[in-house]
Design an enzyme around this catalytic site. Structure first.
Site, mmCIF file in Angstrom:
data_model
loop_
_atom_site.group_PDB
_atom_site.id
_atom_site.type_symbol
_atom_site.label_atom_id
_atom_site.label_comp_id
_atom_site.label_asym_id
_atom_site.label_seq_id
_atom_site.Cartn_x
_atom_site.Cartn_y
_atom_site.Cartn_z
ATOM 1 N N PRO A 10 -0.465 -27.472 -24.053
ATOM 2 C CA PRO A 10 -1.327 -26.286 -24.203
ATOM 3 C C PRO A 10 -2.260 -26.108 -23.002
ATOM 4 O O PRO A 10 -2.979 -27.017 -22.615
ATOM 5 C CB PRO A 10 -2.111 -26.591 -25.481
ATOM 6 C CG PRO A 10 -1.308 -27.625 -26.211
ATOM 7 C CD PRO A 10 -0.657 -28.442 -25.144
ATOM 8 N N GLU A 11 -2.195 -24.921 -22.396
ATOM 9 C CA GLU A 11 -3.140 -24.529 -21.357
ATOM 10 C C GLU A 11 -3.569 -23.103 -21.672
ATOM 11 O O GLU A 11 -3.200 -22.549 -22.715
ATOM 12 C CB GLU A 11 -2.508 -24.677 -19.980
ATOM 13 C CG GLU A 11 -1.981 -26.098 -19.741
ATOM 14 C CD GLU A 11 -1.881 -26.491 -18.286
ATOM 15 O OE1 GLU A 11 -2.510 -25.846 -17.429
ATOM 16 O OE2 GLU A 11 -1.174 -27.483 -17.992
ATOM 17 N N LYS A 14 -9.334 -22.869 -23.397
ATOM 18 C CA LYS A 14 -8.346 -23.589 -24.196
ATOM 19 C C LYS A 14 -8.823 -23.801 -25.628
ATOM 20 O O LYS A 14 -8.275 -24.620 -26.355
ATOM 21 C CB LYS A 14 -8.002 -24.921 -23.518
ATOM 22 C CG LYS A 14 -7.348 -24.728 -22.152
ATOM 23 C CD LYS A 14 -6.711 -25.979 -21.618
ATOM 24 C CE LYS A 14 -7.737 -26.992 -21.161
ATOM 25 N NZ LYS A 14 -7.111 -28.204 -20.591
ATOM 26 N N ASN A 72 -3.362 -29.693 -16.957
ATOM 27 C CA ASN A 72 -2.768 -30.600 -15.978
ATOM 28 C C ASN A 72 -1.553 -30.006 -15.268
ATOM 29 O O ASN A 72 -1.310 -30.295 -14.101
ATOM 30 C CB ASN A 72 -2.381 -31.911 -16.672
ATOM 31 C CG ASN A 72 -2.332 -33.059 -15.703
ATOM 32 O OD1 ASN A 72 -3.179 -33.182 -14.825
ATOM 33 N ND2 ASN A 72 -1.324 -33.917 -15.844
ATOM 34 N N ARG A 114 -4.656 -38.877 -16.007
ATOM 35 C CA ARG A 114 -3.661 -37.835 -16.254
ATOM 36 C C ARG A 114 -2.535 -37.967 -15.244
ATOM 37 O O ARG A 114 -2.795 -38.140 -14.038
ATOM 38 C CB ARG A 114 -4.287 -36.441 -16.146
ATOM 39 C CG ARG A 114 -5.285 -36.128 -17.260
ATOM 40 C CD ARG A 114 -5.974 -34.814 -16.980
ATOM 41 N NE ARG A 114 -6.955 -34.505 -18.008
ATOM 42 C CZ ARG A 114 -6.726 -33.716 -19.048
ATOM 43 N NH1 ARG A 114 -5.532 -33.175 -19.204
ATOM 44 N NH2 ARG A 114 -7.671 -33.469 -19.929
#
Length: 302
Positions: free
Chosen positions: A2-3, A51, A165, A288
């Protein structure tokens, strides 16, 4: 993952299924709000903020949720089988006569007064997909810490809201710098161009079922030895008069190559770069997974 673009798509689906309808069932499966009952209230709207998801409900209430890495909202018809995961992963159920919205693996779920939404999202920077988008403010916030690595600065939702990311890695590739390059070390004009590109990419993907950052073709130097020199006789050459020495072999000119991949670097560790053929590298940045091309991107690396 999810972004900002996929969260906006989720908000749109939830809004279409719930807004203007009276809730016939509500079930918030988190200890703090387990006894809250929203049944009988009308859902006013569902909106994305960066987000974050804000489901506004009659009576001045907002259900705030965040998907982070693995969360998801699914919408089902009344007799449709739920397929978002096992039952123990369900954190929220909101249903009306026509649809049921089920929230799976939601790491953040809270019920708050609509007038107090700033407690949840007031810290966010300009939203890349929102009506408040302001590239100048985003640029100012990024430049406030010039020593900070670019990748970390792009992920900080206080600077600009919506980048995750995947976009972090893709934007750094498109800017031709590594995510570890300090913000203040970018070439002149690079950061404003990067902010503009971020908004363009997220908007291009706001309605796409699959996120895409590549273009349909790239110029790439084909493999193999240099092209041979021309075989055309030099002017003035005869059988009795040898031709002047030929020019050295010409380097192969880049050729357009059709790109079938949807992302340039993210998720492509050890595979050849779509532009230069160098294997994509992978390392952690702030816990990440971070991908980059050592051939195309300049700057410090781990």
């Amino acid at each position: 993952m999810p972004e900002g673009d996929t969260v906006l798509q989720t908000a749109t689906r939830l809004h279409e299924a719930l807004a203007g309808q009276v809730l016939t069932r509500s079930d918030l499966r988190v200890p703090r709000f387990a006894t809250a009952d929203l049944s009988g209230r009308t859902v006013l709207d569902v909106t994305a903020r960066g987000k974050h998801l804000l489901t506004r409900i009659e009576g001045g209430l907002t259900l705030h949720s965040h998907l982070r890495m693995d969360g998801a909202w699914r919408v089902y018809a009344p007799d449709e089988r739920w397929r978002g995961g096992p039952g123990h992963q369900i954190r929220a159920i909101l249903a009306n006569a026509e649809h049921t919205a089920v929230g799976y693996r939601l790491p953040v779920l809270e019920l708050l007064r609509t007038s107090e939404e700033d407690r949840a999202v007031g810290h966010l920077g300009p939203d890349l997909l929102g009506p408040d988008w302001d590239p100048g403010r985003a640029l100012d916030r990024l430049l406030a810490a010039p020593e900070r690595p670019l990748g970390e600065a792009l992920l900080d939702q206080r600077n600009l809201a919506g980048i995750g990311n995947v976009y972090k890695c893709e934007l750094c590739f498109l800017a031709r710098v590594t995510p570890w390059l300090p913000v203040g070390a970018l070439p002149d004009g690079a950061l404003p161009r990067l902010v503009t590109l971020a908004e363009r990419l997220l908007n291009a993907n706001r309605d796409r079922p699959t996120r895409t950052t590549t273009i349909t073709s790239e110029l790439r130097t084909p493999p193999g030895p240099p092209s041979p020199p021309s075989s055309t006789p030099a002017p003035g050459a005869t059988a009795a008069t040898p031709a002047p020495a030929r020019a050295p072999a010409r380097p192969r000119a880049p050729q357009p190559v059709r790109v079938q991949e949807r992302l340039y670097v993210y998720g492509r560790a050890r595979r050849p770069c779509l532009r230069c053929g160098t294997p994509i590298r992978l390392a952690d940045q702030d816990d990440r997974p971070t991908y980059w091309c050592p051939g195309c991107q300049s700057g410090p690396t781990p």
